[in-house]
Design a protein around this motif. Structure first.
Motif, PDB file in Angstrom:
ATOM      1  N   ASP A 154       0.853  -1.193   0.000  1.00  0.00           N
ATOM      2  CA  ASP A 154       0.000   0.000   0.000  1.00  0.00           C
ATOM      3  C   ASP A 154       0.892   1.247   0.000  1.00  0.00           C
ATOM      4  O   ASP A 154       1.935   1.268   0.648  1.00  0.00           O
ATOM      5  CB  ASP A 154      -0.859  -0.013   1.276  1.00  0.00           C
ATOM      6  CG  ASP A 154      -1.602   1.285   1.463  1.00  0.00           C
ATOM      7  OD1 ASP A 154      -2.499   1.566   0.651  1.00  0.00           O
ATOM      8  OD2 ASP A 154      -1.280   2.046   2.397  1.00  0.00           O
ATOM      9  N   SER A 156      -0.734   4.437   0.236  1.00  0.00           N
ATOM     10  CA  SER A 156      -1.722   5.499   0.443  1.00  0.00           C
ATOM     11  C   SER A 156      -1.223   6.555   1.429  1.00  0.00           C
ATOM     12  O   SER A 156      -1.695   7.684   1.414  1.00  0.00           O
ATOM     13  CB  SER A 156      -3.058   4.916   0.923  1.00  0.00           C
ATOM     14  OG  SER A 156      -2.888   4.306   2.175  1.00  0.00           O
ATOM     15  N   THR A 158       2.506   7.336   2.220  1.00  0.00           N
ATOM     16  CA  THR A 158       3.935   7.030   2.124  1.00  0.00           C
ATOM     17  C   THR A 158       4.743   7.890   3.084  1.00  0.00           C
ATOM     18  O   THR A 158       5.671   7.424   3.734  1.00  0.00           O
ATOM     19  CB  THR A 158       4.387   7.229   0.662  1.00  0.00           C
ATOM     20  OG1 THR A 158       3.531   6.442  -0.155  1.00  0.00           O
ATOM     21  CG2 THR A 158       5.813   6.772   0.451  1.00  0.00           C
ATOM     22  N   HIS A 221       7.869  -0.516   2.215  1.00  0.00           N
ATOM     23  CA  HIS A 221       7.596  -1.956   2.046  1.00  0.00           C
ATOM     24  C   HIS A 221       7.864  -2.693   3.354  1.00  0.00           C
ATOM     25  O   HIS A 221       7.100  -3.568   3.747  1.00  0.00           O
ATOM     26  CB  HIS A 221       8.483  -2.516   0.915  1.00  0.00           C
ATOM     27  CG  HIS A 221       8.296  -3.975   0.650  1.00  0.00           C
ATOM     28  ND1 HIS A 221       9.321  -4.887   0.749  1.00  0.00           N
ATOM     29  CD2 HIS A 221       7.207  -4.693   0.272  1.00  0.00           C
ATOM     30  CE1 HIS A 221       8.870  -6.096   0.444  1.00  0.00           C
ATOM     31  NE2 HIS A 221       7.584  -6.002   0.147  1.00  0.00           N
TER      32      HIS A 221
END
Ligand code: HPA
Length: 274
Positions: A154, A156, A158, A221
């Protein structure tokens, strides 16, 4: 599977970092001065760390700094790896993965960038609220390292909204006159043509640079919280574009450094209170 190289680098560093270090810093352009704020315990040359990329281009290879800022343990990279130097994405992002294995939870990054937002001026400091990846590749391409994070991460949020808000509060209290905006990352090493600056602006970016995006993708990540700042070192706004050089970029960055350093220092000290 996490490659052994990453595990071996982390294993080598494990006993040398300060216990409970959760803050990692990439001392990019504009954050060189932050070194002065670090109460240094130890410096570790990249060349002594197993499998760490070592730059042979510059005079020195770079080093990891182990120390404290306002009492808060940090691990700082002095010297980063740019894609335009010829490093692979795996090499550019190797340190971020090692940081993750070492227990780093928050990553602070900085860079120099060209301004695209007509409201910005050269010398401004921009808190990064989001990015656009225009490197033409992605560091997560290849077998997924499931131990770090999911195949389809995801993005959304960062850049940590929590840290952006805190930075803006600090900026207001200390009259640092901060900007906020979207950073577009591109491979370089060419600066942009006027048409490219115009394109990046049309895509929704406020500043353009040649770093940060790969490390940030990898950091997200593996679940790190990220805070980034750009120094606007030159203008890509139509009508304001003049010839730009690395030397000019360095000069403007050095002048903006105290504001940049102050923000990161204040945020880190605040994080230490958590
Ligand atoms: N473009 C790309 N990277 C940069 C710039 C720019 O104008 N300024 C500093 N880094």
């Amino acid at each position: 599977m996490i490659p052994n190289e990453i595990k071996e680098a982390a294993a080598y560093l494990q006993s040398r970092i300060i216990d409970n270090t959760t803050i990692g810093i990439v001392l990019g352009t504009g954050l060189g001065g932050l070194v002065q704020k670090i109460d240094i315990q130890e410096c570790i040359d990249y060349k002594d760390i197993p499998h760490f990329p070592v730059s042979t281009v510059q005079g020195h290879s770079g080093r990891l700094i182990v120390g404290r800022i306002g009492g808060v343990p940090v691990l700082a990279m002095q010297g980063r790896f740019h894609f335009y130097e010829g490093w692979s994405m795996a090499q550019v992002t190797f340190p971020a993965r090692v940081f993750c294995l070492l227990g780093i939870k928050t990553l602070f990054v900085s860079n120099a960038a060209g301004g695209l937002n007509p409201g910005f001026k050269v010398g401004d400091v921009m808190v990064i609220t989001d990015h656009i990846n225009m490197f033409g590749t992605n560091p997560l391409i290849g077998p997924n390292m499931d131990e770090f994070g999911p195949r389809f991460p995801d993005m959304s949020q960062t850049y940590s909204q929590r840290l952006v808000s805190k930075a803006l509060e600090i900026g207001k209290a200390e009259n640092l006159d901060l900007r906020t905006g979207v950073y577009v990352g591109t491979s370089g090493p060419t600066f942009e043509t006027p048409a490219e600056y115009k394109m990046f602006r049309a895509l929704g970016a406020d500043a353009v640079g040649m770093s940060t995006v790969p490390e940030v993708i990898v950091a997200r990540h593996c679940g790190l919280e990220v805070f980034g700042v750009s120094i606007i070192t030159d203008s890509g706004v139509p009508g304001e574009i003049v010839e730009v050089s690395h030397e000019e970029v360095q000069k403007v960055a050095a002048a903006a450094e105290p504001r940049m350093t102050r923000i990161i220092e204040a945020l880190i000290i605040d994080e230490g209170k958590k």
